[in-house]
Design a protein around this motif. Structure first.
Motif, short mmCIF file in Angstrom:
data_model
loop_
_atom_site.label_atom_id
_atom_site.label_comp_id
_atom_site.label_asym_id
_atom_site.label_seq_id
_atom_site.Cartn_x
_atom_site.Cartn_y
_atom_site.Cartn_z
N THR A 182 38.01 21.23 52.85
CA THR A 182 36.81 20.85 52.91
C THR A 182 36.60 19.70 52.07
OG1 THR A 182 36.25 22.36 50.93
CG2 THR A 182 35.47 22.91 53.04
N TYR A 183 35.78 18.67 51.97
CA TYR A 183 35.50 17.22 51.63
C TYR A 183 35.31 17.20 50.21
CZ TYR A 183 34.22 12.57 51.19
OH TYR A 183 34.23 10.90 51.00
N GLY A 184 34.31 18.13 49.62
CA GLY A 184 34.03 18.11 48.07
C GLY A 184 33.23 16.86 48.02
N ARG A 187 36.71 17.91 55.86
CA ARG A 187 37.24 16.69 55.39
C ARG A 187 37.00 15.48 56.49
NH1 ARG A 187 39.51 14.16 51.82
NH2 ARG A 187 39.71 15.96 50.60
N GLN A 188 37.01 15.79 57.77
CA GLN A 188 36.93 14.50 58.71
C GLN A 188 35.29 14.29 58.92
OE1 GLN A 188 37.81 15.40 62.74
NE2 GLN A 188 37.89 13.42 63.28
N THR A 189 34.55 15.11 58.75
CA THR A 189 33.23 14.70 58.98
C THR A 189 32.50 14.11 57.72
OG1 THR A 189 32.29 17.08 58.49
CG2 THR A 189 32.61 16.12 60.97
N GLY A 190 33.29 14.83 56.43
CA GLY A 190 32.99 14.31 55.12
C GLY A 190 33.30 12.83 55.03
N GLU A 191 34.49 12.60 55.21
CA GLU A 191 34.88 11.09 55.03
C GLU A 191 33.96 10.33 55.78
OE1 GLU A 191 38.95 11.58 56.13
OE2 GLU A 191 39.53 11.78 54.00
N ALA A 192 33.63 10.60 56.98
CA ALA A 192 32.91 9.61 57.81
C ALA A 192 31.24 9.70 57.47
CB ALA A 192 32.93 10.06 59.23
N HIS A 193 30.68 10.72 57.03
CA HIS A 193 29.42 10.71 57.04
C HIS A 193 28.62 11.39 55.75
CE1 HIS A 193 29.98 10.94 61.77
NE2 HIS A 193 29.60 9.81 61.34
N TRP A 194 29.20 12.25 54.99
CA TRP A 194 28.77 12.92 53.90
C TRP A 194 27.80 12.09 53.05
CZ3 TRP A 194 27.54 17.45 52.16
CH2 TRP A 194 27.43 17.85 51.00
N GLU A 195 28.45 11.09 52.19
CA GLU A 195 27.49 10.16 51.46
C GLU A 195 26.62 9.60 52.24
OE1 GLU A 195 27.89 6.50 48.63
OE2 GLU A 195 29.71 7.69 48.54
N ILE A 196 26.88 8.89 53.34
CA ILE A 196 25.93 8.09 53.88
C ILE A 196 24.52 8.76 54.40
CG2 ILE A 196 25.21 6.97 56.19
CD1 ILE A 196 28.33 6.00 56.21
N LEU A 197 24.82 10.17 54.79
CA LEU A 197 23.60 10.92 55.21
C LEU A 197 22.84 11.41 54.03
CD1 LEU A 197 25.32 13.02 58.04
CD2 LEU A 197 23.62 11.10 58.30
N LEU A 198 23.71 11.91 53.06
CA LEU A 198 22.90 12.29 51.79
C LEU A 198 21.93 11.23 51.24
CD1 LEU A 198 25.69 14.38 50.16
CD2 LEU A 198 23.55 15.58 51.03
N ARG A 199 22.53 10.12 51.14
CA ARG A 199 21.86 8.89 50.49
C ARG A 199 20.46 8.63 51.42
NH1 ARG A 199 25.65 4.45 48.31
NH2 ARG A 199 23.63 3.74 47.06
N SER A 254 29.68 22.82 53.03
CA SER A 254 31.09 23.16 53.09
C SER A 254 31.68 22.21 54.18
CB SER A 254 31.19 24.69 53.34
OG SER A 254 32.50 24.86 53.73
N PHE A 255 31.32 20.87 53.93
CA PHE A 255 31.63 20.04 54.81
C PHE A 255 33.24 19.88 55.31
CE2 PHE A 255 28.94 16.17 56.53
CZ PHE A 255 27.74 16.90 56.62
#
Length: 288
Positions: free
Chosen positions: A219-221, A182-194, A179-180
């Motif tokens: 939340t970022y989705g 939006r602010q942290t998701g836009e910055a880091h979500w995809e990068i950290l997961l990959r 449940s990221f």
């Protein structure tokens, strides 16, 4: 080869409605052939008013999300992974807890979120998860018929040692229901997961909450299913419900780990802290 699904949700404050939404989306995933289905963190309720939240919290034996998931897994004959829901503990504290059910409805494993989201963001948002939730202390790797699966929740994503330990223990599928913000998701979500997928040569499934919720949070989705080389196999949008489905060729884990055998090549080391003396510093305190 296994077909998996990540269910993206926008959970509200009513656990009964969220359970009904979960049921509808999980049925959709199963109808599309998924035999493993994952829902997001806090599937059962997102409620910032802690007093109101405590009034509807239940223990594991009486929780509507747990009961609904148990029935769905047995009815649909799938592995159903409730990313997490808030559970009232016997000691009066709250657990942010994942549940993994077998195709016969049997509860295989639970996992309590280890790392608490205690942060102050520069957009004014402040979160103190530890003020309401009791952190877990045990990482889980579950041996399923098709793969070993590592369990985590949301903020755990920022602690790579957790995922490395799971991969070393044999996990070939890593999970990060979340449940990221939006602010942290836009910055880091995809990068950290990959990064977690690549550095461990493992598949990664991350079902997320998405959109503006009843309690006012956003939340970022962008739910993701990622292969061991870091390729995105499926991606959700940034708002609202979605069901993502992908086929995982589990042989690719072996192939990827042979190409880049960093798990095998890792070495123990000693960290040395070297202090520069005043005599070795130049003008202005700069070492020369």
């Amino acid at each position: 080869m296994i077909k998996v699904a990540a269910v993206q949700m926008c959970s509200g404050v009513d656990p009964a409605k969220n359970a009904a939404d979960m049921s509808r989306l999980v049925r959709d995933a199963a109808a599309r052939g998924a035999t493993y289905v994952q829902t997001p963190e806090m599937t059962g309720m997102l409620q910032r008013d802690r007093k109101a939240a405590r009034e509807v919290l239940r223990g594991e034996a009486d929780d509507i999300i747990v009961a609904t998931a148990h029935g769905l897994a047995a009815e649909l004959g799938i592995f159903l992974h409730v990313g997490s829901t808030a559970i009232a503990r016997d000691d009066g504290k709250i657990a942010n807890r994942s549940f993994l059910f077998a195709p016969d409805g049997r509860l295989i494993s639970t996992y309590d979120k280890i790392h608490m989201f205690d942060v102050d963001l520069d957009n004014g948002e402040s979160w103190r998860e530890s003020s309401a939730y009791e952190p877990g202390g045990v990482s889980k790797v579950v041996e399923l018929p098709f793969a070993k699966l590592g369990m985590s929740i949301c903020y755990d994503l920022r602690f790579p040692q957790l995922f490395r330990a799971q991969a070393v223990a044999g996990a070939t599928i890593l999970t990060v229901p979340a449940s990221f913000t939006r602010q942290t998701g836009e910055a880091h979500w995809e990068i950290l997961l990959r990064a977690r997928a690549i550095e461990n040569g493992a598949f990664l499934i991350a079902a997320a909450q998405a959109g503006v919720h009843e309690d006012g949070r956003e939340t970022y989705g962008n739910s993701l299913i990622i292969d061991p080389w870091g390729k995105i196999l499926a991606r959700g949008g940034d708002a609202g419900e979605e069901v993502l489905v992908a086929d995982l060729d589990l042989d690719s884990v072996v192939i990827t780990r042979k190409k880049v055998p960093n798990l095998k090549n890792a070495r123990e080391f000693v960290l040395e802290d070297v202090t520069v003396s005043d005599a070795d510093r130049g003008a202005g305190g700069v070492a020369v």
